[in-house]
Design a protein around this motif. Structure first.
Motif, PDB file in Angstrom:
ATOM      1  N   GLU A   1      -4.232  -4.498   4.418  1.00 37.19           N
ATOM      2  CA  GLU A   1      -3.284  -5.262   3.613  1.00 37.19           C
ATOM      3  C   GLU A   1      -2.942  -6.591   4.290  1.00 37.19           C
TER       4      GLU A   1
ATOM      5  N   SER B   1       0.839  -1.196   0.000  1.00 36.50           N
ATOM      6  CA  SER B   1       0.000   0.000   0.000  1.00 36.50           C
ATOM      7  C   SER B   1       0.872   1.243   0.000  1.00 36.50           C
TER       8      SER B   1
ATOM      9  N   PRO C   1      -4.605  -4.803  -0.127  1.00 39.96           N
ATOM     10  CA  PRO C   1      -3.730  -3.624  -0.164  1.00 39.96           C
ATOM     11  C   PRO C   1      -4.503  -2.403  -0.651  1.00 39.96           C
TER      12      PRO C   1
END
Length: 397
Positions: A98, A87, A103
């Motif tokens: 995530e 991310s 993510p």
């Protein structure tokens, strides 16, 4: 019977990631710098349980450095490694989502480090819809500091205290007695709708009590959060018939999505007590997810190195209670969601590797490769529980 446990030490980073320069975080190292500080103070850190599981070795794999005071180099009892975030942020929601297989591929909206921080049209509309006489703060700030700074005026005027941080967040603080807890929640609910066009991840209600410049935040915090954009590990477990037990602020972070049961606790040790109780109750195909928030909230953001070190020692001392209760088919992971180096300038999160320490009766001790996404954690637990695989991540065990 198969069960999974995520023990998330909020902000416990293991050293800067390769892209830390984009975040002005080159050189950060939450664990390493706390260990350095403790050694220089003449009180070297001792975390024998986590060290035996492979914590210091994971930190070495992430940063290339052995934390001062940690000497074990082999004979570890867990599968240990570290992960980098895919991310783009270093915030709470991105880290947790995530880990759970989603993510954050988009950019959150953030409020600038100006005074005021919030757009005038936002605060004016919020004032109009809530009927409050105005706002105090309106800047980037540490919550405890800004509450003590403006608490007296807030109590006298009824103006809520508003502030933000490096996270995508609007925080609203008010006195539980003079302003009212339910009224604070109502203001935050309205604010959550108003910040949607700004792509803000959370509005956080920060109630406090006290008087005369001496105020304390209470455990009645509530996060109004955007829901994950896709099914997470929590959804996969719940939809496949398993129970998802969320301890601490986990339910808020996931906007209750995929959560079966919520358990609260006022601090790390209260949450650990709750974890042990849940551990005795949880059934087959259950996921227990606990966030130990004090590392971040009470010590990381406040740049309290002593407090952070003490909290780590407390956690290590309690872990044998959890380990002794583990059953055949249990897998647990010690991890984090980002860093918050208490020796670093400012009060924001830091872009760091996180630990991945998998342990349990059937987990073979081994070194894991550096993961390129936190989602490897969620995928590993999904595979263990036998639920449908996540859209992201690799099974590590």
């Amino acid at each position: 019977m198969k069960r999974a446990f995520i023990l998330l030490l909020d902000s416990f980073g293991l050293g800067a990631t390769p892209d830390a320069d984009k975040y002005n975080d080159v050189g950060v190292n939450t664990f390493g710098h706390i260990a350095d500080w403790a050694a220089k103070a003449g009180t070297p850190m001792q975390l024998p349980v986590m060290e035996k599981l492979g914590l210091a070795a994971a930190a070495h794999a992430a940063s290339g450095q052995w934390a001062q005071g940690f000497h074990q180099r082999d004979g570890f009892t867990a599968a240990w490694g570290a992960a980098r975030e895919r991310s783009t942020g270093k915030d709470t929601q991105s880290g947790h989502w995530e880990i759970a297989g989603v993510p954050v591929e988009f950019d959150w909206g953030y409020f600038p480090k100006t005074v005021p921080s919030f757009p005038a049209e936002l605060t004016q509309k919020l004032q109009e819809l809530t009927g409050v006489p105005g706002f105090l703060g309106d800047c980037h700030a540490s919550g405890t500091e800004i509450i003590n700074k403006h608490g007296d005026e807030h109590v006298a005027t009824g103006k809520p205290i508003i502030y933000t941080s490096a996270d995508s967040v609007l925080q609203i603080a008010a006195h539980e007695d003079s302003f009212g807890l339910e009224r604070l929640y109502e203001v935050c609910e309205i604010a959550f709708k108003l910040v949607e066009p700004y792509n803000i991840g959370r509005v956080i209600a920060r109630p406090f009590t006290g008087a005369n410049g001496n105020y304390t935040r209470t455990t009645n915090r509530h996060d109004y959060a955007v829901a994950p954009p896709a099914p997470t590990l929590l959804d996969h477990v719940k939809n496949d018939g398993g129970e998802v037990i969320a301890l601490g602020k986990i339910s808020d972070i996931f906007a209750t999505q995929g959560v079966s049961r919520v358990v609260k606790g006022k601090d790390n040790m209260a949450l650990f007590d709750a974890l042990l109780k849940v551990q005795d109750e949880a059934g087959d195909k259950s996921l227990t997810f606990v966030n130990f928030v004090d590392f971040d909230q009470a010590f990381g953001h406040r740049r309290d190195v002593t407090g952070y070190a003490n909290a780590l020692h407390e956690m290590d001392a309690r872990l044998p209670e959890f380990i002794s209760r583990m059953q055949e088919g249990d897998v647990a992971v010690i991890t984090a969601d980002h860093g918050c180096d208490p020796t670093w300038p400012g009060s924001d999160h830091t872009r760091e590797h996180i630990p991945m320490i998998f342990f349990g009766p059937g987990v073979a001790p081994q070194q894991l490769p550096i993961s390129e996404s936190f989602s490897d954690i969620g995928q590993t637990l999904a595979h263990h529980l036998g639920v449908p695989p996540l859209s992201n991540g690799n099974n590590l065990l």
